[in-house]
Design a protein around this motif. Structure first.
Motif, PDB file in Angstrom:
ATOM      1  N   SER A 164      -2.894  13.889 -42.628  1.00 14.10           N
ATOM      2  CA  SER A 164      -2.070  15.000 -42.134  1.00 14.10           C
ATOM      3  C   SER A 164      -1.379  15.716 -43.279  1.00 14.10           C
ATOM      4  CB  SER A 164      -1.047  14.506 -41.118  1.00 14.10           C
ATOM      5  OG  SER A 164      -0.082  13.692 -41.735  1.00 14.10           O
ATOM      6  N   GLU A 165      -1.037  14.983 -44.332  1.00 16.00           N
ATOM      7  CA  GLU A 165      -0.422  15.602 -45.505  1.00 16.00           C
ATOM      8  C   GLU A 165      -1.442  16.445 -46.269  1.00 16.00           C
ATOM      9  OE1 GLU A 165       1.657  13.905 -49.460  1.00 16.00           O
ATOM     10  OE2 GLU A 165       2.375  13.055 -47.569  1.00 16.00           O
ATOM     11  N   ILE A 166      -2.646  15.931 -46.434  1.00 13.37           N
ATOM     12  CA  ILE A 166      -3.700  16.667 -47.139  1.00 13.37           C
ATOM     13  C   ILE A 166      -4.059  17.946 -46.389  1.00 13.37           C
ATOM     14  CG2 ILE A 166      -6.155  16.613 -47.760  1.00 13.37           C
ATOM     15  CD1 ILE A 166      -5.758  13.622 -48.407  1.00 13.37           C
ATOM     16  N   LEU A 167      -4.183  17.856 -45.059  1.00 17.00           N
ATOM     17  CA  LEU A 167      -4.551  19.015 -44.245  1.00 17.00           C
ATOM     18  C   LEU A 167      -3.349  19.895 -43.909  1.00 17.00           C
ATOM     19  CD1 LEU A 167      -7.042  17.305 -41.768  1.00 17.00           C
ATOM     20  CD2 LEU A 167      -7.595  18.708 -43.764  1.00 17.00           C
ATOM     21  N   GLU A 168      -2.144  19.473 -44.343  1.00 13.59           N
ATOM     22  CA  GLU A 168      -0.905  20.189 -44.085  1.00 13.59           C
ATOM     23  C   GLU A 168      -0.704  20.441 -42.588  1.00 13.59           C
ATOM     24  OE1 GLU A 168      -0.707  23.681 -46.552  1.00 13.59           O
ATOM     25  OE2 GLU A 168      -0.873  22.513 -48.389  1.00 13.59           O
ATOM     26  N   LEU A 169      -0.894  19.397 -41.790  1.00 15.14           N
ATOM     27  CA  LEU A 169      -0.719  19.493 -40.344  1.00 15.14           C
ATOM     28  C   LEU A 169       0.762  19.447 -40.005  1.00 15.14           C
ATOM     29  CD1 LEU A 169      -3.520  17.051 -39.165  1.00 15.14           C
ATOM     30  CD2 LEU A 169      -3.646  19.532 -39.387  1.00 15.14           C
ATOM     31  N   LYS A 170       1.214  20.394 -39.239  1.00 12.12           N
ATOM     32  CA  LYS A 170       2.613  20.458 -38.842  1.00 12.12           C
ATOM     33  C   LYS A 170       2.691  20.752 -37.351  1.00 12.12           C
ATOM     34  CE  LYS A 170       4.154  20.416 -43.137  1.00 12.12           C
ATOM     35  NZ  LYS A 170       4.174  19.139 -43.724  1.00 12.12           N
ATOM     36  N   ALA A 171       3.633  20.117 -36.681  1.00 12.42           N
ATOM     37  CA  ALA A 171       3.865  20.393 -35.262  1.00 12.42           C
ATOM     38  C   ALA A 171       4.964  21.435 -35.148  1.00 12.42           C
ATOM     39  CB  ALA A 171       4.279  19.125 -34.539  1.00 12.42           C
ATOM     40  N   ASN A 172       4.835  22.313 -34.178  1.00 12.93           N
ATOM     41  CA  ASN A 172       5.876  23.296 -33.905  1.00 12.93           C
ATOM     42  C   ASN A 172       6.984  22.594 -33.134  1.00 12.93           C
ATOM     43  OD1 ASN A 172       7.494  25.354 -32.992  1.00 12.93           O
ATOM     44  ND2 ASN A 172       5.810  26.674 -32.369  1.00 12.93           N
ATOM     45  N   PRO A 173       8.159  22.431 -33.728  1.00 12.25           N
ATOM     46  CA  PRO A 173       9.220  21.678 -33.052  1.00 12.25           C
ATOM     47  C   PRO A 173       9.795  22.388 -31.833  1.00 12.25           C
ATOM     48  CG  PRO A 173      10.025  22.619 -35.102  1.00 12.25           C
ATOM     49  CD  PRO A 173       8.553  22.893 -35.044  1.00 12.25           C
ATOM     50  N   ASN A 174       9.533  23.676 -31.699  1.00 13.92           N
ATOM     51  CA  ASN A 174      10.090  24.440 -30.582  1.00 13.92           C
ATOM     52  C   ASN A 174       9.105  24.594 -29.429  1.00 13.92           C
ATOM     53  OD1 ASN A 174      12.471  24.874 -32.083  1.00 13.92           O
ATOM     54  ND2 ASN A 174      11.464  26.540 -33.169  1.00 13.92           N
ATOM     55  N   ARG A 175       7.880  24.193 -29.615  1.00  9.93           N
ATOM     56  CA  ARG A 175       6.862  24.362 -28.577  1.00  9.93           C
ATOM     57  C   ARG A 175       6.828  23.124 -27.676  1.00  9.93           C
ATOM     58  NH1 ARG A 175       0.480  25.808 -29.476  1.00  9.93           N
ATOM     59  NH2 ARG A 175      -0.006  25.908 -27.273  1.00  9.93           N
ATOM     60  N   ALA A 176       6.621  23.358 -26.399  1.00  9.90           N
ATOM     61  CA  ALA A 176       6.495  22.240 -25.457  1.00  9.90           C
ATOM     62  C   ALA A 176       5.224  21.456 -25.779  1.00  9.90           C
ATOM     63  CB  ALA A 176       6.436  22.766 -24.034  1.00  9.90           C
ATOM     64  N   ALA A 177       5.286  20.168 -25.629  1.00  9.71           N
ATOM     65  CA  ALA A 177       4.148  19.309 -25.960  1.00  9.71           C
ATOM     66  C   ALA A 177       3.029  19.445 -24.932  1.00  9.71           C
ATOM     67  CB  ALA A 177       4.592  17.853 -26.038  1.00  9.71           C
ATOM     68  N   GLN A 178       1.798  19.421 -25.420  1.00  8.90           N
ATOM     69  CA  GLN A 178       0.608  19.356 -24.582  1.00  8.90           C
ATOM     70  C   GLN A 178      -0.283  18.284 -25.168  1.00  8.90           C
ATOM     71  OE1 GLN A 178      -1.186  23.265 -24.552  1.00  8.90           O
ATOM     72  NE2 GLN A 178      -0.567  23.525 -22.427  1.00  8.90           N
ATOM     73  N   GLY A 179      -0.963  17.550 -24.305  1.00  7.01           N
ATOM     74  CA  GLY A 179      -1.822  16.498 -24.813  1.00  7.01           C
ATOM     75  C   GLY A 179      -2.581  15.814 -23.704  1.00  7.01           C
ATOM     76  N   ALA A 180      -2.983  14.592 -23.988  1.00  6.94           N
ATOM     77  CA  ALA A 180      -3.782  13.820 -23.035  1.00  6.94           C
ATOM     78  C   ALA A 180      -3.206  12.415 -22.906  1.00  6.94           C
ATOM     79  CB  ALA A 180      -5.227  13.740 -23.511  1.00  6.94           C
ATOM     80  N   VAL A 181      -3.224  11.905 -21.696  1.00 10.62           N
ATOM     81  CA  VAL A 181      -2.794  10.532 -21.456  1.00 10.62           C
ATOM     82  C   VAL A 181      -3.987   9.622 -21.737  1.00 10.62           C
ATOM     83  CG1 VAL A 181      -1.994   8.876 -19.728  1.00 10.62           C
ATOM     84  CG2 VAL A 181      -1.068  11.198 -19.759  1.00 10.62           C
ATOM     85  N   ILE A 182      -3.805   8.703 -22.652  1.00 12.69           N
ATOM     86  CA  ILE A 182      -4.861   7.769 -23.035  1.00 12.69           C
ATOM     87  C   ILE A 182      -4.874   6.564 -22.103  1.00 12.69           C
ATOM     88  CG2 ILE A 182      -5.754   6.323 -24.907  1.00 12.69           C
ATOM     89  CD1 ILE A 182      -5.830   9.345 -25.469  1.00 12.69           C
ATOM     90  N   GLU A 183      -3.673   6.092 -21.759  1.00 15.88           N
ATOM     91  CA  GLU A 183      -3.551   4.886 -20.938  1.00 15.88           C
ATOM     92  C   GLU A 183      -2.232   4.970 -20.176  1.00 15.88           C
ATOM     93  OE1 GLU A 183      -3.725   0.131 -21.857  1.00 15.88           O
ATOM     94  OE2 GLU A 183      -2.737   1.402 -23.316  1.00 15.88           O
ATOM     95  N   ALA A 184      -2.220   4.511 -18.939  1.00 13.56           N
ATOM     96  CA  ALA A 184      -0.984   4.500 -18.152  1.00 13.56           C
ATOM     97  C   ALA A 184      -0.944   3.250 -17.294  1.00 13.56           C
ATOM     98  CB  ALA A 184      -0.909   5.743 -17.274  1.00 13.56           C
ATOM     99  N   GLN A 185       0.274   2.749 -17.077  1.00 16.43           N
ATOM    100  CA  GLN A 185       0.436   1.557 -16.245  1.00 16.43           C
ATOM    101  C   GLN A 185       1.851   1.543 -15.685  1.00 16.43           C
ATOM    102  OE1 GLN A 185      -0.446  -1.575 -18.966  1.00 16.43           O
ATOM    103  NE2 GLN A 185       1.548  -1.564 -19.909  1.00 16.43           N
ATOM    104  N   LEU A 186       2.063   0.732 -14.674  1.00 17.36           N
ATOM    105  CA  LEU A 186       3.381   0.567 -14.075  1.00 17.36           C
ATOM    106  C   LEU A 186       3.941  -0.767 -14.547  1.00 17.36           C
ATOM    107  CD1 LEU A 186       5.471   1.781 -12.220  1.00 17.36           C
ATOM    108  CD2 LEU A 186       4.342   0.666 -10.301  1.00 17.36           C
ATOM    109  N   ASP A 187       4.970  -0.715 -15.371  1.00 25.12           N
ATOM    110  CA  ASP A 187       5.609  -1.904 -15.925  1.00 25.12           C
ATOM    111  C   ASP A 187       6.756  -2.304 -15.006  1.00 25.12           C
ATOM    112  OD1 ASP A 187       7.745  -3.286 -17.711  1.00 25.12           O
ATOM    113  OD2 ASP A 187       5.902  -3.375 -18.891  1.00 25.12           O
ATOM    114  N   VAL A 188       6.864  -3.581 -14.681  1.00 21.78           N
ATOM    115  CA  VAL A 188       7.878  -4.063 -13.745  1.00 21.78           C
ATOM    116  C   VAL A 188       9.287  -3.764 -14.241  1.00 21.78           C
ATOM    117  CG1 VAL A 188       8.828  -6.103 -12.611  1.00 21.78           C
ATOM    118  CG2 VAL A 188       6.360  -5.875 -12.893  1.00 21.78           C
ATOM    119  N   GLY A 189       9.558  -3.976 -15.508  1.00 22.16           N
ATOM    120  CA  GLY A 189      10.899  -3.781 -16.040  1.00 22.16           C
ATOM    121  C   GLY A 189      11.201  -2.363 -16.479  1.00 22.16           C
ATOM    122  N   ARG A 190      10.171  -1.582 -16.852  1.00 24.20           N
ATOM    123  CA  ARG A 190      10.395  -0.248 -17.425  1.00 24.20           C
ATOM    124  C   ARG A 190       9.935   0.892 -16.537  1.00 24.20           C
ATOM    125  NH1 ARG A 190       7.951  -1.141 -23.355  1.00 24.20           N
ATOM    126  NH2 ARG A 190       6.737   0.587 -22.568  1.00 24.20           N
ATOM    127  N   GLY A 191       9.155   0.626 -15.525  1.00 22.41           N
ATOM    128  CA  GLY A 191       8.629   1.684 -14.666  1.00 22.41           C
ATOM    129  C   GLY A 191       7.318   2.227 -15.211  1.00 22.41           C
TER     130      GLY A 191
END
Length: 88
Positions: free
Chosen positions: A40-67
């Protein structure tokens, strides 16, 4: 296997990094994080801190203690702790 798809890793004078990791033992995770940070440093990848996040859920589960718990790959924007996001 990668060569048949024309993917040439750095060890073979290519441009693609490869890091061996184990999800079971956790071996190689530090090296993977270092490789991601370096790339990411070599390619100078930067995230826009003001933009709403978009992405993909890789894995999801229901945890008893955390929801509901999800592993998310953010593709654009910034996802902060406590942000609400919609899946579907």
């Amino acid at each position: 296997d990668l060569l048949q798809h024309e993917v040439i890793v750095e060890k073979m004078s290519g441009e693609v990094q490869d890091v061996e990791v184990s999800a079971i033992t956790g071996q190689g995770l530090d090296e993977l994080l270092e490789a991601i940070a370096l790339q990411s440093e070599i390619l100078e990848l930067k995230a826009n801190p003001n933009r709403a996040a978009q992405g993909a859920v890789i894995e999801a589960q229901l945890d008893v203690g955390r929801g509901p718990v999800a592993t998310v790959l953010v593709q654009t924007g910034t996802l902060r702790q406590g942000d609400i996001f919609v899946v579907g």
